[in-house]
Design a protein around this motif. Structure first.
Motif, PDB file in Angstrom:
ATOM      1  N   PRO A  30       0.806  -1.234   0.000  1.00 40.80           N
ATOM      2  CA  PRO A  30       0.000   0.000   0.000  1.00 40.80           C
ATOM      3  C   PRO A  30       0.835   1.279   0.000  1.00 40.80           C
ATOM      4  CG  PRO A  30      -0.889  -1.575   1.571  1.00 40.80           C
ATOM      5  CD  PRO A  30       0.448  -2.115   1.109  1.00 40.80           C
ATOM      6  N   ARG A  31       2.077   1.206   0.447  1.00 40.49           N
ATOM      7  CA  ARG A  31       2.938   2.397   0.484  1.00 40.49           C
ATOM      8  C   ARG A  31       3.459   2.782  -0.889  1.00 40.49           C
ATOM      9  NH1 ARG A  31       7.357   1.964   4.915  1.00 40.49           N
ATOM     10  NH2 ARG A  31       7.709   4.089   4.188  1.00 40.49           N
ATOM     11  N   TRP A  32       3.559   1.804  -1.815  1.00 41.47           N
ATOM     12  CA  TRP A  32       4.117   2.152  -3.121  1.00 41.47           C
ATOM     13  C   TRP A  32       3.264   1.699  -4.304  1.00 41.47           C
ATOM     14  CZ3 TRP A  32       5.949  -1.462  -6.725  1.00 41.47           C
ATOM     15  CH2 TRP A  32       6.107  -2.773  -6.265  1.00 41.47           C
ATOM     16  N   ALA A  33       2.284   0.850  -4.087  1.00 44.27           N
ATOM     17  CA  ALA A  33       1.399   0.410  -5.175  1.00 44.27           C
ATOM     18  C   ALA A  33      -0.054   0.492  -4.711  1.00 44.27           C
ATOM     19  CB  ALA A  33       1.762  -1.003  -5.616  1.00 44.27           C
ATOM     20  N   PRO A  34      -0.520   1.700  -4.362  1.00 44.73           N
ATOM     21  CA  PRO A  34      -1.859   1.827  -3.786  1.00 44.73           C
ATOM     22  C   PRO A  34      -2.985   1.438  -4.743  1.00 44.73           C
ATOM     23  CG  PRO A  34      -0.963   3.985  -4.280  1.00 44.73           C
ATOM     24  CD  PRO A  34       0.142   2.993  -4.496  1.00 44.73           C
ATOM     25  N   GLY A  35      -2.710   1.435  -6.046  1.00 40.68           N
ATOM     26  CA  GLY A  35      -3.738   1.037  -7.003  1.00 40.68           C
ATOM     27  C   GLY A  35      -4.138  -0.412  -6.862  1.00 40.68           C
ATOM     28  N   LEU A  36      -3.237  -1.237  -6.343  1.00 39.36           N
ATOM     29  CA  LEU A  36      -3.547  -2.649  -6.140  1.00 39.36           C
ATOM     30  C   LEU A  36      -4.564  -2.807  -5.019  1.00 39.36           C
ATOM     31  CD1 LEU A  36      -3.018  -5.588  -6.877  1.00 39.36           C
ATOM     32  CD2 LEU A  36      -1.075  -5.558  -5.321  1.00 39.36           C
ATOM     33  N   GLY A  37      -4.485  -1.957  -4.024  1.00 37.90           N
ATOM     34  CA  GLY A  37      -5.426  -2.037  -2.912  1.00 37.90           C
ATOM     35  C   GLY A  37      -4.911  -1.265  -1.722  1.00 37.90           C
ATOM     36  N   GLY A  38      -5.816  -0.961  -0.813  1.00 38.16           N
ATOM     37  CA  GLY A  38      -5.440  -0.128   0.316  1.00 38.16           C
ATOM     38  C   GLY A  38      -5.002  -0.891   1.543  1.00 38.16           C
ATOM     39  N   SER A  39      -5.375  -2.158   1.644  1.00 39.14           N
ATOM     40  CA  SER A  39      -4.980  -2.882   2.843  1.00 39.14           C
ATOM     41  C   SER A  39      -4.561  -4.293   2.480  1.00 39.14           C
ATOM     42  CB  SER A  39      -6.117  -2.875   3.862  1.00 39.14           C
ATOM     43  OG  SER A  39      -6.870  -4.043   3.831  1.00 39.14           O
ATOM     44  N   VAL A  40      -3.426  -4.696   3.034  1.00 39.93           N
ATOM     45  CA  VAL A  40      -2.888  -6.032   2.803  1.00 39.93           C
ATOM     46  C   VAL A  40      -2.893  -6.765   4.140  1.00 39.93           C
ATOM     47  CG1 VAL A  40      -0.851  -7.349   2.088  1.00 39.93           C
ATOM     48  CG2 VAL A  40      -1.432  -5.235   0.906  1.00 39.93           C
ATOM     49  N   THR A  41      -3.397  -7.983   4.134  1.00 42.69           N
ATOM     50  CA  THR A  41      -3.438  -8.774   5.365  1.00 42.69           C
ATOM     51  C   THR A  41      -2.851 -10.156   5.115  1.00 42.69           C
ATOM     52  OG1 THR A  41      -5.686  -9.526   4.863  1.00 42.69           O
ATOM     53  CG2 THR A  41      -5.470  -7.609   6.301  1.00 42.69           C
ATOM     54  N   ARG A  42      -2.361 -10.735   6.196  1.00 45.12           N
ATOM     55  CA  ARG A  42      -1.831 -12.092   6.123  1.00 45.12           C
ATOM     56  C   ARG A  42      -2.712 -12.988   6.990  1.00 45.12           C
ATOM     57  NH1 ARG A  42       4.343 -14.118   6.279  1.00 45.12           N
ATOM     58  NH2 ARG A  42       3.854 -16.307   6.031  1.00 45.12           N
ATOM     59  N   TRP A  47      -1.410 -14.222   1.710  1.00 38.30           N
ATOM     60  CA  TRP A  47      -1.572 -12.774   1.703  1.00 38.30           C
ATOM     61  C   TRP A  47      -2.798 -12.407   0.878  1.00 38.30           C
ATOM     62  CZ3 TRP A  47       1.266  -9.427   4.542  1.00 38.30           C
ATOM     63  CH2 TRP A  47       2.465  -9.896   5.066  1.00 38.30           C
ATOM     64  N   PHE A  48      -3.524 -11.384   1.342  1.00 38.01           N
ATOM     65  CA  PHE A  48      -4.704 -10.904   0.638  1.00 38.01           C
ATOM     66  C   PHE A  48      -4.679  -9.384   0.601  1.00 38.01           C
ATOM     67  CE2 PHE A  48      -5.755 -14.964   2.484  1.00 38.01           C
ATOM     68  CZ  PHE A  48      -6.354 -15.641   1.422  1.00 38.01           C
ATOM     69  N   VAL A  49      -5.275  -8.834  -0.463  1.00 32.96           N
ATOM     70  CA  VAL A  49      -5.390  -7.390  -0.589  1.00 32.96           C
ATOM     71  C   VAL A  49      -6.838  -7.067  -0.918  1.00 32.96           C
ATOM     72  CG1 VAL A  49      -4.693  -7.407  -3.030  1.00 32.96           C
ATOM     73  CG2 VAL A  49      -4.441  -5.324  -1.701  1.00 32.96           C
ATOM     74  N   ASP A  50      -7.354  -6.018  -0.277  1.00 34.99           N
ATOM     75  CA  ASP A  50      -8.710  -5.558  -0.563  1.00 34.99           C
ATOM     76  C   ASP A  50      -8.627  -4.559  -1.703  1.00 34.99           C
ATOM     77  OD1 ASP A  50     -10.016  -7.070   1.439  1.00 34.99           O
ATOM     78  OD2 ASP A  50      -9.314  -5.643   2.952  1.00 34.99           O
ATOM     79  N   THR A  51      -9.229  -4.904  -2.837  1.00 34.06           N
ATOM     80  CA  THR A  51      -9.222  -4.061  -4.023  1.00 34.06           C
ATOM     81  C   THR A  51     -10.621  -3.480  -4.226  1.00 34.06           C
ATOM     82  OG1 THR A  51      -9.920  -5.705  -5.665  1.00 34.06           O
ATOM     83  CG2 THR A  51      -7.579  -5.707  -5.042  1.00 34.06           C
ATOM     84  N   PRO A  52     -10.750  -2.488  -5.097  1.00 32.01           N
ATOM     85  CA  PRO A  52     -12.085  -1.946  -5.381  1.00 32.01           C
ATOM     86  C   PRO A  52     -13.041  -3.025  -5.919  1.00 32.01           C
ATOM     87  CG  PRO A  52     -10.393  -0.450  -6.191  1.00 32.01           C
ATOM     88  CD  PRO A  52      -9.693  -1.697  -5.738  1.00 32.01           C
ATOM     89  N   ALA A  53     -12.509  -4.068  -6.558  1.00 31.48           N
ATOM     90  CA  ALA A  53     -13.341  -5.138  -7.119  1.00 31.48           C
ATOM     91  C   ALA A  53     -13.602  -6.263  -6.125  1.00 31.48           C
ATOM     92  CB  ALA A  53     -12.682  -5.701  -8.377  1.00 31.48           C
ATOM     93  N   GLY A  54     -12.970  -6.202  -4.947  1.00 32.95           N
ATOM     94  CA  GLY A  54     -13.130  -7.267  -3.958  1.00 32.95           C
ATOM     95  C   GLY A  54     -11.774  -7.757  -3.476  1.00 32.95           C
ATOM     96  N   ARG A  55     -11.796  -8.863  -2.763  1.00 30.90           N
ATOM     97  CA  ARG A  55     -10.579  -9.404  -2.159  1.00 30.90           C
ATOM     98  C   ARG A  55      -9.774 -10.226  -3.172  1.00 30.90           C
ATOM     99  NH1 ARG A  55     -10.032 -13.468   2.880  1.00 30.90           N
ATOM    100  NH2 ARG A  55      -8.419 -12.312   3.957  1.00 30.90           N
TER     101      ARG A  55
END
Length: 133
Positions: A30-42, A47-55
């Motif tokens: 999220p610090r350098w590729a925010p277009g991929l998603g705003g939150s990354v969780t493990r 690993w998962f990222v929440d994107t505008p289209a879903g997880r």
């Protein structure tokens, strides 16, 4: 005929080990590729990222000494996108190379948009890493 590929790169005035350590940690996305998603969780080992289209799911190359930062993104629709990414020693700095592949059926305008997004992410990666001690 193969897929059209653009090799987009940026020089970062930081040692390759520092660039690799930062960019290989999915929690830093999220610090350098925010277009991929705003939150990354493990969760467990995944690993998962929440994107505008879903997880979306993320799988990164195992830790290595060669600067390979390749990863796969499993989109919410179930598609898997392979992302070739490298950190290459360049004197005292690092060249980061992102190989952007044109998806089947992608229009010229969409490919140009994706190119601009990746270039913006690479510029952000450079800014973040060059501003740290």
């Amino acid at each position: 005929m193969g897929t059209e590929t653009r090799h987009l790169s940026v020089h970062i005035d930081r040692p390759v080990a520092a660039v690799y350590a930062f960019a290989s940690d999915p929690a830093n996305l999220p610090r350098w590729a925010p277009g991929l998603g705003g939150s990354v969780t493990r969760e467990g080992g995944a690993w998962f990222v929440d994107t505008p289209a879903g997880r979306a799911g993320l799988t990164f190359a195992p830790p290595n000494d060669y600067g390979v930062l390749d990863h796969e993104v499993r989109t919410p629709s179930g598609e898997t996108v392979y992302v070739p990414l490298r950190a290459i020693a360049d004197g005292d700095g690092t060249e980061v190379v992102f190989s952007l592949r044109r998806a089947r059926g992608m229009s010229d305008a969409e490919f140009e948009r994706d190119t601009a997004l990746v270039e913006s992410d690479l510029a952000r990666l450079k800014a973040v890493l060059e501003s740290t001690d």
